[in-house]
Design a protein around this motif. Structure first.
Motif, PDB file in Angstrom:
ATOM      1  N   MET A 194       0.523  -1.341   0.140  1.00  0.00           N
ATOM      2  CA  MET A 194       0.013   0.099  -0.070  1.00  0.00           C
ATOM      3  C   MET A 194       1.284   1.507  -0.182  1.00  0.00           C
ATOM      4  N   THR A 195       2.368   1.207  -0.293  1.00  0.00           N
ATOM      5  CA  THR A 195       3.161   2.345   0.106  1.00  0.00           C
ATOM      6  C   THR A 195       2.727   2.984  -1.206  1.00  0.00           C
ATOM      7  N   GLY A 196       2.092   2.492  -2.129  1.00  0.00           N
ATOM      8  CA  GLY A 196       2.315   3.582  -3.603  1.00  0.00           C
ATOM      9  C   GLY A 196       1.088   3.945  -3.246  1.00  0.00           C
ATOM     10  N   ALA A 197      -0.018   3.723  -2.942  1.00  0.00           N
ATOM     11  CA  ALA A 197      -1.454   4.248  -2.894  1.00  0.00           C
ATOM     12  C   ALA A 197      -1.505   5.212  -1.687  1.00  0.00           C
ATOM     13  N   ARG A 198      -0.653   5.243  -0.890  1.00  0.00           N
ATOM     14  CA  ARG A 198      -0.656   6.219   0.205  1.00  0.00           C
ATOM     15  C   ARG A 198       0.287   7.113  -0.200  1.00  0.00           C
ATOM     16  N   THR A 199       1.352   7.119  -0.928  1.00  0.00           N
ATOM     17  CA  THR A 199       2.193   8.010  -1.027  1.00  0.00           C
ATOM     18  C   THR A 199       1.369   9.340  -3.023  1.00  0.00           C
ATOM     19  N   ALA A 200       0.579   7.989  -3.240  1.00  0.00           N
ATOM     20  CA  ALA A 200       0.048   9.316  -4.599  1.00  0.00           C
ATOM     21  C   ALA A 200      -0.997  10.366  -3.799  1.00  0.00           C
ATOM     22  N   ALA A 201      -1.661   8.789  -2.913  1.00  0.00           N
ATOM     23  CA  ALA A 201      -2.818  10.081  -2.354  1.00  0.00           C
ATOM     24  C   ALA A 201      -2.589  11.555  -1.980  1.00  0.00           C
ATOM     25  N   ARG A 202      -1.438  11.155  -1.087  1.00  0.00           N
ATOM     26  CA  ARG A 202      -0.274  11.898  -0.141  1.00  0.00           C
ATOM     27  C   ARG A 202      -0.020  13.598  -1.975  1.00  0.00           C
ATOM     28  N   ARG A 203       0.082  12.951  -2.923  1.00  0.00           N
ATOM     29  CA  ARG A 203       0.583  14.012  -3.756  1.00  0.00           C
ATOM     30  C   ARG A 203      -0.389  14.200  -4.504  1.00  0.00           C
ATOM     31  N   GLY A 204      -1.816  13.697  -4.722  1.00  0.00           N
ATOM     32  CA  GLY A 204      -2.948  14.056  -4.886  1.00  0.00           C
ATOM     33  C   GLY A 204      -3.006  13.456  -6.415  1.00  0.00           C
ATOM     34  N   VAL A 263      -8.468   1.178   0.676  1.00  0.00           N
ATOM     35  CA  VAL A 263      -8.147   2.659   1.785  1.00  0.00           C
ATOM     36  C   VAL A 263      -6.915   2.423   2.542  1.00  0.00           C
ATOM     37  N   PRO A 264      -5.414   3.076   2.117  1.00  0.00           N
ATOM     38  CA  PRO A 264      -4.282   2.589   3.660  1.00  0.00           C
ATOM     39  C   PRO A 264      -4.912   3.440   4.538  1.00  0.00           C
ATOM     40  N   ASP A 265      -3.795   3.028   5.598  1.00  0.00           N
ATOM     41  CA  ASP A 265      -4.299   4.298   6.989  1.00  0.00           C
ATOM     42  C   ASP A 265      -3.147   4.664   7.015  1.00  0.00           C
ATOM     43  N   GLY A 266      -3.436   5.735   7.203  1.00  0.00           N
ATOM     44  CA  GLY A 266      -2.963   7.440   7.627  1.00  0.00           C
ATOM     45  C   GLY A 266      -3.040   8.393   6.824  1.00  0.00           C
ATOM     46  N   GLU A 305      -7.505  13.017   1.265  1.00  0.00           N
ATOM     47  CA  GLU A 305      -6.810  11.588   0.758  1.00  0.00           C
ATOM     48  C   GLU A 305      -7.123  11.057   0.335  1.00  0.00           C
ATOM     49  N   ALA A 306      -8.640  10.461   1.095  1.00  0.00           N
ATOM     50  CA  ALA A 306      -8.449   9.124   1.315  1.00  0.00           C
ATOM     51  C   ALA A 306      -9.649   9.494   0.410  1.00  0.00           C
ATOM     52  N   ASP A 307      -9.667  10.212  -0.219  1.00  0.00           N
ATOM     53  CA  ASP A 307     -11.243  10.727  -1.403  1.00  0.00           C
ATOM     54  C   ASP A 307     -10.396  10.270  -3.307  1.00  0.00           C
ATOM     55  N   ARG A 308      -8.886  10.802  -2.876  1.00  0.00           N
ATOM     56  CA  ARG A 308      -8.240  10.154  -3.791  1.00  0.00           C
ATOM     57  C   ARG A 308      -8.759   8.431  -4.364  1.00  0.00           C
TER      58      ARG A 308
END
Length: 546
Positions: A382-392, A434-437, A442-445
């Motif tokens: 889930m690293t890619g999901a978390r990173t991509a969502a945080r980067r928009g 939806v990853p944690d954190g 961001e979760a809406d991404r």
């Protein structure tokens, strides 16, 4: 009407007293916009029931008759539906045409499982229990990726797979059309892609690095007519087909067809071996132009909003060792081979965007500059999901340890060609896209998720059945159903649902393990422990730019 009858689990079910029975007086009423859905409903109810089920407009039924009524209600959410069953028949109302279609799928599940048979089932009372259902999906991207490059699935198998996806409310089929081992889409401007790249002389037999080859040619491809038919068939079932042309790695089949596309210009064969391949595309403008023509034809065939460009598992050894490539890197003012890969994908992404489409790519794309408007498929955990969502960026989650259906299903020695870590039915049901954190924005991404069906070890639709079902049933519920999850409750509903799969002839994995003909004795696998696999994945995602 009880929740135990339905999979995926609906939002709410209210039971009534009594049943409505389909008979020769029953007709289907629908407005013009819903006529295609009504025709589809006729086509799936008539064979087993033997009933005529005539279709009319929204006029009232004839005296003494009963109806299956389809209608729209803009106050319902997109893809949501309401199903009401009483003495006069069944009314299915949807927020849009997709919602009505999913209500029709629910209706099928309320009937006896013989409704899924393709010929008349004598002696069955086609009764629907009184009650009401209200339902809508959790995620808008509910997908399955089918790899037809490693092992080709003939067109009729893909159409059957689409029917199975629709049955489970899955609305996206991601088709992995090209790889080192095969090129499956006809490109009129470059015919050797299928003349040469669509077949290989043999295939690796097993997952171990020293596994033998089987000595048996394998191949096939879809004509442009085939693909238009697949896309239209999918659209009738409210499924969007997302094509993927994997570049600049996983491209040996293309290089075999046109050696000038490779870094070394060598004569290569379509690869008979699995795994990550060091033969990648060169970065010349001519190669880029070649693939822009490929993507133009692909976009003409697939009208959906998303176009897959791959970007995964691209070793840069050949680029790093090649004087011409190093010269190109300097000429373009790039820092190295990773920036060259980002440049290549960025040029394709810009071309795709200029056609009004969005790029869909694997999470390795996050290791460099990202094409504008991209949707990231996060597969390495889930690293890619978390990173991509945080980067928009928008995300489709498909973490390998929760959604890769080529992974072995248990620790049993009888599992066919056991690969990677066990991904049990319970593991699949535990998947959360939806990853944690993440913050709310961001979760809406997270658009949703998908199951990935890599077919190195699935050489027939029967094998695909075994690996995919019933784990895909679990993932389908994860992506559709809202609220708390209860695995024990899911198992109760699944046991009812398996009778439907039996009626359809789906050769799913049984709860106690594979049947003897589903095993592959003597063919080596490549199992791993969860600790070792987690360490491997952590190493793979270390280059993602946070």
């Amino acid at each position: 009407m009880t929740p135990t009858m339905l999979l995926p689990r609906p939002d709410s079910v209210a039971s009534g007293n009594g049943v409505f029975t389909l008979d020769t007086s029953t007709g289907i009423t629908a407005s013009g916009e819903l006529a295609p859905t009504a025709r589809w409903l006729q086509s799936v109810l008539r064979p087993a029931t033997g009933l005529p089920l005539p279709m009319t407009g929204m006029a009232a039924p004839s005296p003494g008759g009963s109806t299956l009524a389809l209608d729209l209600d803009p106050d319902l959410p997109a893809e949501g539906y309401r199903l009401a069953c009483g003495p006069g028949g069944v009314t299915i109302t949807g927020g849009d045409t997709a919602g009505v279609f999913y209500g029709c799928q629910a209706l099928r599940q309320l009937l006896p499982p013989q409704i899924y048979r393709a010929a008349e089932a004598a002696g069955v009372r086609w009764a629907v229990p009184y009650g009401n259902i209200e339902d809508a999906p959790r995620f808008r991207w509910r997908g399955a990726m089918l790899d037809v490059a490693r092992h080709f699935m003939p067109k009729h198998g893909v159409l059957r797979f689409l029917d199975l996806l629709a049955m489970h409310r899955i609305n996206t089929l991601h088709l992995h059309l090209t790889d080192d081992q095969g090129w499956r889409v006809e490109i009129l401007r470059h015919p050797r892609l299928t003349e040469v790249g669509s077949w290989r002389r043999e295939s690796q037999l097993g997952a171990a690095p020293d596994a033998p080859n089987d000595g048996r040619p394998h191949g096939g491809y879809y004509t442009q007519g085939d693909l238009r038919e697949i896309v239209a068939y999918a659209a009738e079932r409210h499924i969007t087909v997302v094509p993927e042309i994997d570049v600049p790695g996983h491209s040996q089949a293309a290089i075999a067809a046109y050696p000038a596309l490779g870094v070394r210009g060598e004569l290569l064969e379509t690869s008979p071996r699995w795994g990550v391949n060091t033969n990648i595309l060169n970065a010349e403008e001519s190669t880029l132009g070649f693939f822009l023509e490929v993507f133009d034809e692909v976009m003409d065939l697939f009208p959906g909003p998303f176009i897959g460009i791959g970007g995964d598992e691209c070793p840069t050894d050949q680029w790093d060792a090649d004087p011409r490539t190093r010269e190109l890197i300097r000429e373009r003012g790039l820092a190295g081979s990773r920036e060259l890969q980002a440049w290549f994908l960025g040029r394709i992404g810009a071309h795709v965007a200029a056609r009004g489409r969005r790029v869909f790519g694997w999470d390795e794309i996050l290791e460099g500059d990202v094409p504008e408007g991209i949707v990231v498929a996060s597969w390495r955990g889930m690293t890619g999901a978390r990173t991509a969502a945080r980067r928009g960026y928008d995300v489709v989650s498909c973490p390998d340890d929760q959604a890769y259906l080529d992974y072995r299903q248990s620790e049993l020695e009888s599992e066919p060609i056991p690969f990677a870590v066990p991904l049990t039915l319970a593991d699949a049901y535990g998947f959360d896209p939806v990853p944690d954190g993440l913050t709310g924005d961001e979760a809406d991404r997270i658009l949703g998720g998908q199951a990935n069906v890599w077919t190195e070890h699935m050489d027939s639709p029967r094998a695909v059945d075994y690996y995919v079902f019933p784990r895909l049933c679990a993932i389908a519920e994860v992506l559709w159903s809202r609220g708390e999850r209860d695995f024990d409750d899911f198992l109760v509903r699944l046991r009812t649902h398996l009778a439907r799969l039996d009626a359809l002839g789906v050769e799913y994995r049984r709860e106690d393990g594979p049947r003897p003909w589903q095993t592959r004795p003597g063919i080596p696998g490549k199992p791993a422990t969860r600790a070792d696999w987690a360490e491997l994945i952590d190493g793979l995602v270390a280059s993602i730019k946070i």
